[in-house]
Design a protein around this motif. Sequence first.
Motif, mmCIF file in Angstrom:
data_model
loop_
_atom_site.group_PDB
_atom_site.id
_atom_site.type_symbol
_atom_site.label_atom_id
_atom_site.label_comp_id
_atom_site.label_asym_id
_atom_site.label_seq_id
_atom_site.Cartn_x
_atom_site.Cartn_y
_atom_site.Cartn_z
ATOM 1 N N ASN A 56 -45.979 23.105 114.522
ATOM 2 C CA ASN A 56 -45.517 24.479 114.593
ATOM 3 C C ASN A 56 -45.395 25.142 115.885
ATOM 4 N N LEU A 92 -38.238 26.303 121.100
ATOM 5 C CA LEU A 92 -37.304 27.240 120.803
ATOM 6 C C LEU A 92 -37.339 28.494 121.535
ATOM 7 N N SER A 132 -35.253 28.522 110.012
ATOM 8 C CA SER A 132 -35.242 27.340 110.643
ATOM 9 C C SER A 132 -35.536 26.298 109.647
ATOM 10 N N GLY A 133 -35.064 25.070 109.687
ATOM 11 C CA GLY A 133 -35.532 23.952 108.845
ATOM 12 C C GLY A 133 -34.359 23.868 107.571
ATOM 13 N N GLN A 155 -35.199 33.510 102.987
ATOM 14 C CA GLN A 155 -36.489 33.166 103.793
ATOM 15 C C GLN A 155 -37.516 33.473 102.701
#
Length: 488
Positions: free
Chosen positions: A272, A279, A327-328, A469
């Motif tokens: 992570n 980023l 993200s992801g 999210q």
Amino acid sequence: MTDAEFLVWLDEPSAIRVVLAEVGVFSKGVETTRFLADRHYTTSTTDTPANLAYLGIIRGGISFDESLPLDGQTSLSTGNIEIDNASGERDDWLADVWHNRSIEVFIGDVRWPRSAFRRIFAGTVADIGSRDAGVLNLSLRDKLQRLNTPVSEMVIGGTGTNKDALQPLVFGECFNVSPVLVGTNHEYLFHAGPAESVIEVRDNGVPVLRTDKLSTGRFTLNQSPAGQITASVQGDNVGGYRNTVAGIVQRLATAYGTVEDRFTTNDLDPVNLSAFDTLHPQPVGLYLPDRANVLACCQQLASSVGAQVAMSRNGRLRLLKLALPASGAARVITAADMVAGSFKPARRTTVIAGVRLGYARNWTLQQSLQTGIPAAHRTLYEQEYLERTANDAAVAVTYRLHGEPTRVDTLLLTEADAQAEAARELALWSVPRSVYTFTGFASLLLLELGQALTIVHPRYGMDAGVTGQVIGLSTDWSTRRVGVEVLV
């Protein structure tokens, strides 16, 4: 066991599930560990240690709550474990010291060796209490509590005027800090340790010559000072110079605060943090001339790019960011994954029409300098922050929003980064957002904060799927259910 195999086992009717808790406690003058379970369990002969008995005294639910607050403030994950005390035989446990002791919780099958169990929580005990005469209750917090300590309490020492002052610290690049005089020969300390560079030293705003001693975070003036000495510097350089959010957060968590509470590399989520650093390369700077808190500093850094510090269930430090889309790859959730009737809207966010951010902090305000410096420089020394603003006039008209947005200060250094972050936050919050909640079955027990979800549901216009999210999880490992909050 893979995640998929673990989830299958959780729903297996023949499984004999058992939850184990290994809890540190200071009892009768000795630090020890108590081994508890929600049913009796003994380690196998091949485990280390072998034939260790766990007391089957955990009663009721074993639950953990974690959240990603919309206001950006740090939220400690919490939990609760209830212990049987019907006969009063554990009354003396209330006299033991449980506060800030470590706890790890595992789940597995009573027929498995201890080594096959999966850890589902790693944190600290907040305290012990008793909700009624028949039980004891352990209140739990995640390991972020260990960072709730002073960054440093080292003073200058010696016999000089500033002997009782804290040794200052600089992380990343900071403009116009106030170094501390540490000697009689015009020697100044700006960082307690090896530093990267001294960009410029000024006397009442006028650049002056000096001799740098970067190995000790000091410089010595080449002449007597006429007024206030300030400097623009790049700080901490132990094992390399760091000027990004992820880099400085890791440095603070592992090298500062009380020694016994510092994180190790085992307390960090390297995947992570590495991805976050890639980023978010924006340079930042943090100057600490006074007493400061490790956790507060980490959150101040993270919030500068719209992120938050958080712990995974396995007790590893992460940086998470509210973002839509998250993200992801998004996991698809349907009504079949939810307890019937549990899906509903919980709350809506406040629409904003503007974001105003402070950046490039001036760490020493100097008013009305009269030393012949350019007017533009004098203005810089008089204001604490530079500012960038992002506005949406159409949103302001539609929602009848008036007035300038309140400035939110960051540790960002450049105009471009501040403008980009203001625009990102405006795009996120200038449209109405909703938080939906539902209770999920065992297949969702491994959801994580910040994860992207696509909800497909016949209600609320989600027939074709809406992506959001995860911002809240309330996990009960006894019932194998999880309450989920999703921002869309």
